[in-house]
Write a protein that holds these residues in place. Structure first.
Motif, PDB file in Angstrom:
ATOM      1  N   HIS A  51       0.817  -1.220   0.000  1.00 57.63           N
ATOM      2  CA  HIS A  51       0.000   0.000   0.000  1.00 57.63           C
ATOM      3  C   HIS A  51       0.849   1.268   0.000  1.00 57.63           C
ATOM      4  N   LYS A  52       1.833   1.308   0.856  1.00 57.94           N
ATOM      5  CA  LYS A  52       2.673   2.501   0.978  1.00 57.94           C
ATOM      6  C   LYS A  52       3.453   2.750  -0.307  1.00 57.94           C
ATOM      7  N   THR A  53       4.072   1.721  -0.855  1.00 60.57           N
ATOM      8  CA  THR A  53       4.857   1.872  -2.076  1.00 60.57           C
ATOM      9  C   THR A  53       3.985   2.325  -3.236  1.00 60.57           C
ATOM     10  N   LEU A  54       2.793   1.736  -3.365  1.00 57.83           N
ATOM     11  CA  LEU A  54       1.901   2.129  -4.449  1.00 57.83           C
ATOM     12  C   LEU A  54       1.431   3.571  -4.269  1.00 57.83           C
ATOM     13  N   GLY A  55       1.044   3.936  -3.060  1.00 54.30           N
ATOM     14  CA  GLY A  55       0.617   5.313  -2.809  1.00 54.30           C
ATOM     15  C   GLY A  55       1.713   6.316  -3.133  1.00 54.30           C
ATOM     16  N   GLN A  56       2.925   6.030  -2.722  1.00 52.24           N
ATOM     17  CA  GLN A  56       4.046   6.929  -3.003  1.00 52.24           C
ATOM     18  C   GLN A  56       4.337   6.980  -4.499  1.00 52.24           C
ATOM     19  N   TYR A  57       4.255   5.859  -5.188  1.00 47.67           N
ATOM     20  CA  TYR A  57       4.467   5.819  -6.630  1.00 47.67           C
ATOM     21  C   TYR A  57       3.428   6.680  -7.349  1.00 47.67           C
ATOM     22  N   LEU A  58       2.177   6.596  -6.918  1.00 43.84           N
ATOM     23  CA  LEU A  58       1.100   7.331  -7.583  1.00 43.84           C
ATOM     24  C   LEU A  58       1.151   8.827  -7.324  1.00 43.84           C
ATOM     25  N   ASN A  59       1.902   9.267  -6.340  1.00 42.95           N
ATOM     26  CA  ASN A  59       1.971  10.692  -6.032  1.00 42.95           C
ATOM     27  C   ASN A  59       2.540  11.528  -7.167  1.00 42.95           C
ATOM     28  N   LYS A  60       3.226  10.930  -8.123  1.00 42.99           N
ATOM     29  CA  LYS A  60       3.785  11.697  -9.236  1.00 42.99           C
ATOM     30  C   LYS A  60       2.758  11.983 -10.331  1.00 42.99           C
ATOM     31  N   TYR A  61       1.551  11.458 -10.187  1.00 45.16           N
ATOM     32  CA  TYR A  61       0.514  11.636 -11.202  1.00 45.16           C
ATOM     33  C   TYR A  61      -0.486  12.710 -10.792  1.00 45.16           C
ATOM     34  N   ASP A  62      -0.998  13.431 -11.785  1.00 48.09           N
ATOM     35  CA  ASP A  62      -2.011  14.469 -11.551  1.00 48.09           C
ATOM     36  C   ASP A  62      -3.415  13.887 -11.490  1.00 48.09           C
ATOM     37  N   THR A  63      -3.674  12.895 -12.342  1.00 49.13           N
ATOM     38  CA  THR A  63      -4.973  12.228 -12.327  1.00 49.13           C
ATOM     39  C   THR A  63      -4.743  10.742 -12.143  1.00 49.13           C
ATOM     40  N   ILE A  64      -5.575  10.164 -11.292  1.00 53.20           N
ATOM     41  CA  ILE A  64      -5.452   8.742 -10.979  1.00 53.20           C
ATOM     42  C   ILE A  64      -6.841   8.124 -11.052  1.00 53.20           C
ATOM     43  N   GLY A  65      -6.982   7.145 -11.928  1.00 46.36           N
ATOM     44  CA  GLY A  65      -8.229   6.409 -12.046  1.00 46.36           C
ATOM     45  C   GLY A  65      -8.039   4.991 -11.561  1.00 46.36           C
ATOM     46  N   PHE A  66      -8.866   4.567 -10.634  1.00 44.82           N
ATOM     47  CA  PHE A  66      -8.795   3.217 -10.095  1.00 44.82           C
ATOM     48  C   PHE A  66      -9.919   2.370 -10.676  1.00 44.82           C
ATOM     49  N   SER A  67      -9.578   1.162 -11.089  1.00 42.73           N
ATOM     50  CA  SER A  67     -10.577   0.198 -11.542  1.00 42.73           C
ATOM     51  C   SER A  67     -10.960  -0.681 -10.353  1.00 42.73           C
ATOM     52  N   ILE A  68     -12.239  -0.658  -9.984  1.00 40.57           N
ATOM     53  CA  ILE A  68     -12.735  -1.419  -8.835  1.00 40.57           C
ATOM     54  C   ILE A  68     -13.730  -2.454  -9.358  1.00 40.57           C
ATOM     55  N   GLY A  69     -13.268  -3.691  -9.436  1.00 41.57           N
ATOM     56  CA  GLY A  69     -14.117  -4.750  -9.949  1.00 41.57           C
ATOM     57  C   GLY A  69     -14.642  -5.688  -8.878  1.00 41.57           C
ATOM     58  N   PHE A  70     -13.991  -5.709  -7.702  1.00 42.72           N
ATOM     59  CA  PHE A  70     -14.373  -6.615  -6.628  1.00 42.72           C
ATOM     60  C   PHE A  70     -14.515  -5.833  -5.333  1.00 42.72           C
ATOM     61  N   CYS A  71     -15.419  -6.259  -4.461  1.00 39.75           N
ATOM     62  CA  CYS A  71     -15.612  -5.560  -3.196  1.00 39.75           C
ATOM     63  C   CYS A  71     -14.338  -5.599  -2.349  1.00 39.75           C
TER      64      CYS A  71
END
Length: 131
Positions: A51-71
Motif C-alpha cells: 500500500h505505501k509503495t503504491l501510494g508513493q508511486y502514484l503521487n507523481k501523477y495528476d490524475t489517478i483512475g482506479f478500476s474497482i471490480g471486486f468488493c
C-alpha cells in the motif's frame, strides 16, 4: 492541462483470487491513446506493490483512475489513499463494482471526486478533454 495520468487496477488480497490482466483497463488505455492522450497504466496484481509503495508511486501523477471490480478492492483502495497526497489531484474510480456501489463509495471516500459509471470510454475522454 492534465499532465501525468494513470489508470490503476488493484489486486484483491481478501478474495484470495488470482486475477488476470484487466482487459477493461487496457481497453481504456488503448482508447485514450488512439485519441492522442498520454496515459500510463499499472496492474498491481502483477507488480504487487504494498500500500505505501503504491501510494508513493502514484503521487507523481495528476490524475489517478482506479478500476474497482471486486468488493475486496475497496479495502486496498482505503489503504492506498492513506499514502496519497490528494491535494491538487483528480482521483476517480470505475469498474462494475464501483458502478453498482457508487453512492456508498463517494460517501465513504471524500478524496474520490467522481465515479465513471458503466462503459467509461466517453466519460473518460471527456475528462481528458476538459482537463
Amino acid at each position: 492541462m492534465l499532465k501525468a495520468n494513470i489508470l490503476v487496477s488493484l489486486h484483491t488480497s481478501q478474495a484470495r483470487l488470482k486475477t488476470g490482466e484487466n482487459l477493461g483497463l487496457r481497453y481504456l488505455v488503448s482508447f485514450l491513446r488512439e485519441h492522442g492522450k498520454k496515459v500510463s497504466y499499472l496492474e498491481n496484481q502483477f507488480v504487487n506493490y504494498d500500500h505505501k509503495t503504491l501510494g508513493q508511486y502514484l503521487n507523481k501523477y495528476d490524475t489517478i483512475g482506479f478500476s474497482i471490480g471486486f468488493c475486496g478492492q475497496i479495502n486496498e483502495l482505503r489503504q492506498i489513499l492513506r499514502y496519497l497526497n490528494i491535494k491538487d489531484k483528480v482521483i476517480y474510480i470505475g469498474g462494475h463494482f464501483a458502478t453498482i456501489c457508487h453512492e456508498d463509495i463517494l460517501r465513504e471516500f471524500p478524496a474520490i471526486q467522481f465515479v465513471i459509471l458503466s462503459d467509461g470510454e466517453k466519460a473518460i475522454l471527456d475528462l481528458f478533454n476538459r482537463n
